[in-house]
Motif scaffolding. Structure first.
Motif, short mmCIF file in Angstrom:
data_model
loop_
_atom_site.label_atom_id
_atom_site.label_comp_id
_atom_site.label_asym_id
_atom_site.label_seq_id
_atom_site.Cartn_x
_atom_site.Cartn_y
_atom_site.Cartn_z
N PHE A 157 0.86 -1.18 0.00
CA PHE A 157 0.00 0.00 0.00
C PHE A 157 0.90 1.23 0.00
O PHE A 157 2.12 1.12 0.12
CB PHE A 157 -0.92 0.01 1.23
CG PHE A 157 -0.23 -0.37 2.51
CD1 PHE A 157 0.64 0.51 3.15
CD2 PHE A 157 -0.42 -1.62 3.07
CE1 PHE A 157 1.30 0.15 4.31
CE2 PHE A 157 0.23 -1.98 4.24
CZ PHE A 157 1.08 -1.09 4.86
N GLU A 176 -2.50 5.39 2.85
CA GLU A 176 -3.19 4.39 3.67
C GLU A 176 -2.67 4.34 5.11
O GLU A 176 -3.38 3.86 6.01
CB GLU A 176 -3.06 3.00 3.04
CG GLU A 176 -3.93 2.76 1.82
CD GLU A 176 -3.34 3.35 0.55
OE1 GLU A 176 -4.01 3.28 -0.50
OE2 GLU A 176 -2.20 3.89 0.60
N GLY A 189 -6.09 -1.99 7.18
CA GLY A 189 -6.87 -2.41 6.02
C GLY A 189 -8.22 -2.97 6.40
O GLY A 189 -8.77 -2.66 7.45
N PHE A 240 -6.75 -3.56 2.50
CA PHE A 240 -6.44 -2.80 1.30
C PHE A 240 -6.38 -3.79 0.14
O PHE A 240 -5.60 -4.74 0.17
CB PHE A 240 -5.10 -2.07 1.43
CG PHE A 240 -5.01 -1.18 2.64
CD1 PHE A 240 -6.01 -0.26 2.92
CD2 PHE A 240 -3.91 -1.26 3.49
CE1 PHE A 240 -5.92 0.57 4.03
CE2 PHE A 240 -3.82 -0.45 4.61
CZ PHE A 240 -4.83 0.48 4.88
#
Length: 239
Positions: A54, A58, A223, A225
């Motif tokens: 990521f 994020e 997440g 994600f």
């Protein structure tokens, strides 16, 4: 610790490399030659960086409070080990409202050349501007298992490892262990090391707790994600 030898997910960048260099996907993720070839791959679209797992956006919610806590150290020194061509360093430099002195290191000269070019406005990009006027950013070639040539002990208040332990461990656990010891060596008193990984806490935590004597080790879930849950392993020095 033998559980660390599990098969890692193949990152999207590796998957894209199948068409031009299919043998790379079967190579060891600790092999510098693999990463040199991958970082030299043409990038699709106008995005000049590639992030495994990521990007900065994020995890900025996790990082910014740590930068705020360390605001007394001006600027806060941050080391990204195995930075590759990730946007993590550049995101910190351009978006952090707190002053940061960021150093990204990687053993791939191709990756370092790419990021230094990006920093100076190469590759058709605008030169990067700091989010705080006192912030600094640089990239240097270095082996994460031997950081002595680029930094002395106790130099950084925050160390970031986004998938680098995972890759180094594929070349053998002794190398991953040596990398962790180097991270702890260059970590300042009361500093924090964060390992970002998709590895389960039942596997990673015992390894960190065994090696990081005199440190507190905690984990935060991140997440999902892209449908994958990740973890942030925080190792805080108590010296």
């Amino acid at each position: 610790m033998a559980a660390l030898r599990r098969t890692l997910r193949v990152p999207p960048l590796l998957a894209r490399a199948r068409t031009s260099a299919g043998f790379l996907v079967t190579s060891c993720l600790a092999d510098r030659y693999l990463w040199d070839r991958l970082h030299a791959q043409p990038r699709r679209g106008s995005v000049p960086t590639f992030d495994w797992f990521f990007g900065y956006e994020e995890i900025q919610g996790l990082l910014l409070p740590l930068l705020q806590e360390g605001h007394a150290t001006c600027p806060l020194r941050v080391l990204d080990v195995g930075c590759g061509t990730s946007g993590l360093c550049t995101g910190l430099y351009t978006q952090s409202p707190h002053p940061v002195d960021v150093l990204g290191v990687d053993f791939s000269p191709v990756a370092i050349a790419h990021m230094n070019s990006l920093l100076k406005g190469g590759q058709g990009q605008i030169s990067l501007s700091p989010g705080h006027p006192a912030s600094r950013l640089q990239f240097r070639k270095a082996n994460v298992q031997k950081l002595g040539p680029v930094t002395p002990s106790g130099s950084f208040q925050l160390l970031l490892d986004k998938g680098t332990w995972d890759a180094v461990a594929r070349g053998g656990l002794p190398g991953a262990h040596q990398m962790l010891l180097e991270c702890l060596r260059v970590l300042s008193p009361q500093g924090t090391l964060i390992q970002f990984s998709d590895e389960d806490p039942d596997v990673r935590l015992p390894c960190l707790e065994q090696t990081c004597r005199g440190c507190t080790v905690t984990v935060q879930e991140l997440g999902p994600f892209g449908g994958i849950t990740y973890f942030a392993y925080l190792v805080k020095s108590t010296h």
